[in-house]
Design an enzyme around this catalytic site. Structure first.
Site, PDB file in Angstrom:
ATOM      1  N   ASP A 376      30.601  17.107  35.490  1.00  0.00           N
ATOM      2  CA  ASP A 376      30.094  18.456  35.694  1.00  0.00           C
ATOM      3  C   ASP A 376      30.004  18.822  37.174  1.00  0.00           C
ATOM      4  O   ASP A 376      29.940  17.940  38.046  1.00  0.00           O
ATOM      5  CB  ASP A 376      28.680  18.584  35.100  1.00  0.00           C
ATOM      6  CG  ASP A 376      28.672  18.606  33.590  1.00  0.00           C
ATOM      7  OD1 ASP A 376      29.735  18.359  32.987  1.00  0.00           O
ATOM      8  OD2 ASP A 376      27.602  18.847  33.018  1.00  0.00           O
ATOM      9  N   HIS A 530      28.726  13.482  37.022  1.00  0.00           N
ATOM     10  CA  HIS A 530      28.988  14.564  37.967  1.00  0.00           C
ATOM     11  C   HIS A 530      29.905  14.036  39.059  1.00  0.00           C
ATOM     12  O   HIS A 530      29.645  12.947  39.605  1.00  0.00           O
ATOM     13  CB  HIS A 530      27.686  15.074  38.587  1.00  0.00           C
ATOM     14  CG  HIS A 530      26.694  15.568  37.580  1.00  0.00           C
ATOM     15  ND1 HIS A 530      25.949  14.701  36.787  1.00  0.00           N
ATOM     16  CD2 HIS A 530      26.338  16.826  37.212  1.00  0.00           C
ATOM     17  CE1 HIS A 530      25.176  15.418  35.986  1.00  0.00           C
ATOM     18  NE2 HIS A 530      25.386  16.707  36.219  1.00  0.00           N
TER      19      HIS A 530
END
Length: 599
Positions: A376, A530
């Site tokens: 992400d 991430h």
């Protein structure tokens, strides 16, 4: 790691030695109800006396039976929450000779015969019967232009006879315009007439038919989706088409049904399925229980590249003692009776083809465990020690390891750091939407228009920079509510959350990221990370190295959509998914899927 075309689903086939016999019994007994009650069409008058209308609905079927013929039901009869049948009011009145007038179209109706009058209003559970107000078992409801009413209450008001048969008996709702109660003989006779015309119920079709689809390596049998594989651990083998005729992979399809097909090494296959013994020769000559199979369309075909032996759908029907039906759009079915003239039944079976997803080719490796890695908040720009950015470094590592991932990107960051976008596409990764600005209040704190703007703006930016739009959505923080799902559905994006959170943003510890993945990852997992932190990049690459070095199991790291395809799951826009496991696939097939949703 060796790569091949196709894929291996991890579905576990039923190994009960009686499974093939069970399927045969389902096909022969469950679908053959009309034959068990066979009577001459048009016998309603003889059974009930002249002028007695006999109307039969079948739950889930748009066709109905009226005095020996098929008529339109006017909608799709269904059972309400109380189990009572709900049927279209207009067609019920037409069939039973009532005069129906609408005081307010689609809202308030008055139905009457020579002695009785009722008034019904949609949304109300009160029916006016003459001077008396009666409570309905369920409120009338308008659906797709038709008003549905609880048929039991109408039968009581007009003194008609009602009899309901369960799914095993055809899922019928019999309405007879007669004040004389139905005895068992008359009920069975009426049911037999209706079933002879309408055929098996939708539930009987679902559980008692075999449905296949060209280019899919799965089939539907007994109401469940099974993979067609020639051996344990082998990739699926899809059905194909030759000269407009569907062909079935003999060994893989018979195995999916619980039977067996073995080659003698020369020119003949011995087949056993549902207690029936057959032989198929490479020339196409076939026998079933010693009797020659005839028909120009009963042919065979062998794929020269894969060496898979195929039989035509008509020949497969002969081998399984079923009737072949072409459903259109590449789908076809095998049932215990002919569905000629039963268009609604064909349409229903055709609707089941959506779960028969295409076989997967390309670069998906064979593995025991399939995992979707997701990242992400990227992409990233140049950082100290990472002149091309962390996303580029991660892509280098994934490429070296033959791994794919899904990147849920923020539109603003895509606009600023677009250097890796073409690589994502070229190297087989999946583009995901993670909103335009990553709003702190999450999408659940926005209006529908605000949600729409965040998602559509990010999609436009990603498409501009990558040359193609994202295919999946991850809301900020995984936050979902009815508005988020509705907008995602409108914009054509499935919602992908996660089943394993590494909490990499919280700890910023490469060793911890690695250990969480190594210790907790399971088949079908969707892992949240991430690509903003060097510790995340280092940790995930180390985890891939360790898992790929194991000798007890093999691991494949794929995109979300690849994982869904491997598991036979069709990702639907607006639907939330966490992990994509076999359990999820079965729950979707059963209609019991209820994902975890974060608010």
């Amino acid at each position: 790691m060796r790569y091949r075309s196709g894929y291996r689903s991890r579905y576990r086939r039923r190994r009960n030695s009686h499974y093939g016999v069970l399927i045969a019994l389902i096909l022969v007994v469950v679908l053959a109800v009309p034959a068990m009650f066979h009577v001459v069409k048009g016998a309603a008058g003889a059974v009930f006396g002249g002028g007695r209308s006999v109307l039969a609905y079948q739950i889930g079927d748009t066709a109905a039976y009226l005095n020996g013929t098929v008529v339109e039901a006017g909608g799709t009869p269904y059972r309400g929450t109380d189990g009572g049948a709900m049927v279209p009011l207009q067609e019920l009145c037409d069939a039973m000779g009532l005069e129906l007038t609408w005081e307010q179209p689609g809202v308030r109706a008055v139905a009457s015969d020579q002695t009785n009058t009722v008034q019904i209003e949609t949304g109300s559970r009160t029916m006016q019967h003459g001077e008396e107000s009666r409570q309905l078992s369920a409120a009338a409801v308008a659906i797709d232009g038709a008003v549905y009413v609880p048929v039991r209450d109408l039968c009581q008001a007009f003194s008609w006879q009602l009899s309901e048969l369960d799914a095993a008996q055809g899922d019928l709702v019999l309405v007879v315009r007669s004040k004389e109660p139905l005895d068992e003989k008359k009920r069975e006779s009426a049911a037999a007439q209706a079933l002879a015309v309408l055929g098996p119920s939708m539930e009987q079709l679902r559980t008692g038919s075999i449905v296949m689809r060209v280019e899919s390596d799965k089939l539907l049998t007994g109401g469940a989706i099974e993979p067609m594989r020639e051996a344990d651990g082998a990739r699926g083998v899809p059905a194909c088409v030759q000269d407009g005729v569907p062909f079935v992979p003999l060994k893989a399809a018979i195995a999916a049904l619980g039977g067996s097909a073995s080659f003698d090494g020369r020119d003949a296959w011995s087949v056993m399925c549902g207690g029936v013994s057959s032989t198929v020769q490479a020339s196409g000559h076939a026998t079933v229980d010693g009797k020659r199979v005839k028909g120009e369309d009963c042919t065979v075909y062998q794929d020269e590249e894969t060496e898979v032996f195929y039989v035509s759908a008509p020949l497969f029907a002969a081998l399984t003692g079923t009737v072949y039906t072409d459903l259109g759009d590449g789908a076809f079915a095998f049932t215990a009776m002919s569905l000629d003239g039963m268009d609604s039944k064909k349409a229903y079976l055709s609707s089941l083809k959506d779960g028969l997803t295409p076989a997967i080719g390309g670069d998906i490796p064979e593995a025991d465990v399939y995992v979707a890695l997701t990242f992400d908040d990227g992409p990233t720009g140049a950082l100290s020690g990472y002149p091309d950015g962390l996303t580029a470094t991660l892509l280098d590592g994934l490429k070296e390891r033959g791994a794919h991932a899904t990147f849920f990107m923020v539109g603003e960051r895509v606009d600023m750091f677009s250097g890796t976008m073409q690589r994502l596409v070229d190297e087989g990764h999946e583009l995901g939407n993670h909103t335009m600005t990553h709003p702190m209040q999450h999408l659940t704190g926005l209006s529908p228009d605000g949600i729409r703007t965040q998602i559509s703006s990010a999609t436009s930016t990603i498409q501009e920079k990558a040359g193609q739009p994202p295919t999946v959505l991850r809301p900020v923080g995984g936050g979902v509510n009815a508005d988020v799902k509705a907008v995602a559905k409108e914009l054509g994006l499935p919602i992908i959350n996660w089943s394993l959170d590494t909490e990499d943003w919280k700890y910023r510890d490469a060793a911890r990221v690695k250990q969480v993945i190594v210790d907790q990852v399971t088949d079908g997992a969707v892992v949240l990370m991430h690509d903003l932190y060097s510790t995340s990049v280092e940790g995930v690459l180390a985890a891939i190295d360790e898992l790929q070095s194991r000798t007890d199991k093999t691991y494949a790291f794929v995109t979300v959509s690849e994982l869904a395809a491997v598991k036979g799951i069709t990702l639907e826009p607006g639907v939330v998914y966490n992990g994509l496991t076999e359990k999820v696939a079965q729950e979707i097939a059963d209609g019991t899927y209820a994902p975890t949703e974060f608010t």
